[in-house]
Design an enzyme around this catalytic site. Structure first.
Site, mmCIF file in Angstrom:
data_model
loop_
_atom_site.group_PDB
_atom_site.id
_atom_site.type_symbol
_atom_site.label_atom_id
_atom_site.label_comp_id
_atom_site.label_asym_id
_atom_site.label_seq_id
_atom_site.Cartn_x
_atom_site.Cartn_y
_atom_site.Cartn_z
ATOM 1 N N LYS A 241 3.190 -4.621 98.072
ATOM 2 C CA LYS A 241 2.820 -4.087 99.385
ATOM 3 C C LYS A 241 2.132 -2.719 99.282
ATOM 4 O O LYS A 241 2.200 -2.056 98.231
ATOM 5 C CB LYS A 241 4.081 -3.996 100.247
ATOM 6 C CG LYS A 241 4.682 -5.361 100.612
ATOM 7 C CD LYS A 241 5.961 -5.138 101.405
ATOM 8 C CE LYS A 241 6.462 -6.350 102.111
ATOM 9 N NZ LYS A 241 7.665 -6.037 102.920
ATOM 10 N N TYR A 281 3.387 -12.986 108.972
ATOM 11 C CA TYR A 281 4.678 -12.523 109.498
ATOM 12 C C TYR A 281 4.998 -13.141 110.859
ATOM 13 O O TYR A 281 5.769 -12.571 111.636
ATOM 14 C CB TYR A 281 4.684 -10.998 109.593
ATOM 15 C CG TYR A 281 4.945 -10.314 108.262
ATOM 16 C CD1 TYR A 281 6.069 -10.642 107.501
ATOM 17 C CD2 TYR A 281 4.089 -9.333 107.764
ATOM 18 C CE1 TYR A 281 6.321 -10.014 106.272
ATOM 19 C CE2 TYR A 281 4.331 -8.707 106.539
ATOM 20 C CZ TYR A 281 5.449 -9.063 105.802
ATOM 21 O OH TYR A 281 5.701 -8.448 104.600
ATOM 22 N N ASN A 344 9.088 -1.297 101.477
ATOM 23 C CA ASN A 344 10.034 -1.795 100.474
ATOM 24 C C ASN A 344 9.353 -2.509 99.298
ATOM 25 O O ASN A 344 9.898 -3.399 98.679
ATOM 26 C CB ASN A 344 11.092 -2.672 101.139
ATOM 27 C CG ASN A 344 10.492 -3.847 101.883
ATOM 28 O OD1 ASN A 344 9.280 -4.044 101.866
ATOM 29 N ND2 ASN A 344 11.335 -4.640 102.515
ATOM 30 N N HIS A 347 7.034 -8.327 98.765
ATOM 31 C CA HIS A 347 7.391 -9.478 99.593
ATOM 32 C C HIS A 347 7.591 -10.656 98.654
ATOM 33 O O HIS A 347 6.888 -10.793 97.663
ATOM 34 C CB HIS A 347 6.261 -9.813 100.569
ATOM 35 C CG HIS A 347 6.405 -11.184 101.186
ATOM 36 N ND1 HIS A 347 7.171 -11.404 102.305
ATOM 37 C CD2 HIS A 347 5.939 -12.405 100.809
ATOM 38 C CE1 HIS A 347 7.148 -12.698 102.596
ATOM 39 N NE2 HIS A 347 6.414 -13.333 101.702
ATOM 40 N N GLU A 358 2.942 -19.949 102.847
ATOM 41 C CA GLU A 358 2.414 -18.621 102.537
ATOM 42 C C GLU A 358 1.359 -18.679 101.432
ATOM 43 O O GLU A 358 0.343 -17.989 101.502
ATOM 44 C CB GLU A 358 3.569 -17.688 102.120
ATOM 45 C CG GLU A 358 4.500 -17.370 103.282
ATOM 46 C CD GLU A 358 5.705 -16.537 102.863
ATOM 47 O OE1 GLU A 358 6.544 -16.244 103.723
ATOM 48 O OE2 GLU A 358 5.823 -16.183 101.656
#
Ligand code: IDP
Ligand code: MG
Length: 371
Positions: A241, A281, A344, A347, A358
């Protein structure tokens, strides 16, 4: 605790314990009729098993006030209880099965989409309340079936892990709820065809065909099957990310996955646009952090990777650690490199179904090189 106390049977009510469909249908018809709306058998089939708010939304569209919703829901439930009151009858096999399961020492809970007043009326009339250690109504959860929320809440309250729970259901949405919660499911064809309930572990035409032995079998046979299939080759999507690419952590993060035997079969650097972010998302749409999440994930380039390996999905989730780096176990990527719950670092897909979806969002077939 005996063995059986660590196992539970979770019951749906309408269509499993009582044949209440006709009374729900009649009470909806009566109530919608008073509002000037026709409610057909087909409408009923479509909304069967949904919560009242979802049914009213399906019939009225999004444009109704909270007062109107409450008035309709209230009128429907009052009509339902008036209509069923003198007609409450347990479906075949239910009373014996409830008592036998209790006797065998299993825990039991009732998880219904209806309001507590209906549950009270039915369990009270049948004298079966004492069989349930917990009763969950539609208003104890924020999402109705097919969300697994209600069943998972029951399992948590009973202190039983989902794989040790058997759900008894009659509706397609209910079977889906059980399976997506990681539970076993016995479906009874009281209201839906066997084909439409095929996702269940066992399908019966009456609960007279189920006894304690059958419940135990459903729990153990499937355990063996799951163990056999637990060594499967999987692919999963990993995104490194923005917070991590900005801090030049891509190599260090990839290294963690490669060290665990995962193989890169697809990889690219890209700057996600909002449309892709919203699709990726989509399950979080409507949550308070959704807009911030879309802004964040589109704020800098990311590295998208398809990893392949034995049990890749679970292994990657374990390697990443908990969503919130503050709660992630030491040695996981998020504990070591994550900043906060949003920033964080990585993913990873959370299920085989989502992994397929995905991966297709980010990679064409010819962009994946395997074997
Ligand atoms: P996961 O990434 O561990 O699967 P999800 O619950 O699917 O976690 O959430 C997706 C992403 O949304 C998280 O990785 C994180 O970046 C962000 N997120 C989740 N919960 C929160 C929150 O409470 N506040 C801000 N961001 C959040
Ligand atoms: Mg997720």
């Amino acid at each position: 605790m005996t063995d059986n106390q660590t196992r539970a049977v979770l019951w749906d009510m309408d269509g499993v314990i009582v044949d209440s469909g006709l009374y729900h249908m009649k009470s909806w018809q009566e109530t919608f009729h008073q509002t000037g709306i026709t409610f057909t058998d087909d409408n009923f089939k479509h909304v069967f098993g949904m919560r009242n708010d979802e049914i009213i939304r399906a019939m009225l569209g999004k444009d109704f006030t909270q007062e109107k919703f409450e008035a309709i829901a209230q009128a429907k439930e009052v009509a339902f209880r008036r209509l069923i009151k003198d007609n409450v009858k347990a479906l075949p096999g239910v009373l014996k099965l409830l008592a036998d399961i209790n006797e065998a020492g299993f825990q039991q809970a009732l998880v219904s989409s209806t309001p507590m007043e209906n549950i009270d009326l039915i369990t009270g009339t049948l004298g079966i309340k004492h069989h349930f250690q917990h009763i969950i109504s539609g208003y104890d959860v924020t999402e109705g079936k097919p969300s697994p929320q209600g069943y998972l809440l029951a399992a948590r309250r009973l202190g039983v892990s989902p794989e040790n729970c058997v759900v008894i259901e009659d509706a397609v949405a209910g079977v889906r709820a059980a399976k997506s919660g990681g539970m076993k499911c016995i479906a009874v064809t009281n209201t839906h065809s066997a084909e439409s309930l095929a996702e269940a572990d066992l399908i019966v035409s009456s609960l007279e065909a189920v006894n304690v032995g059958v419940v135990k079998q459903v729990l153990t046979v499937n355990k063996a099957q799951e163990e056999r299939s637990s060594n499967r080759m999987e692919r999963s999507l990993v995104l490194i990310k923005p917070d991590a690419t900005k801090r030049n952590l891509a190599g260090a993060i990839i290294n963690r996955f490669e060290q665990r035997g995962l193989k890169i079969v697809g990889m690219k650097l890209l700057h996600m646009d909002k449309a892709l972010a919203k699709r990726h998302y989509a399950v979080h749409e409507g949550k308070p952090f959704f807009n911030a999440l879309v802004d964040y994930i589109t704020s800098a380039p990311i590295v998208a990777i398809v990893f392949e390996g034995q049990n890749a999905i679970g292994l990657i989730r374990k390697t990443m650690g908990a969503t919130d780096p503050a709660k992630a176990e030491k040695g996981t990527i998020r504990a070591d490199f994550g900043v906060d719950i949003q920033n964080n670092a990585v993913h990873g897909s959370d299920s085989p179904e989502n992994a397929v979806k995905e991966i297709a969002l980010f990679f064409g077939k010819n962009e994946i090189c395997s074997g």
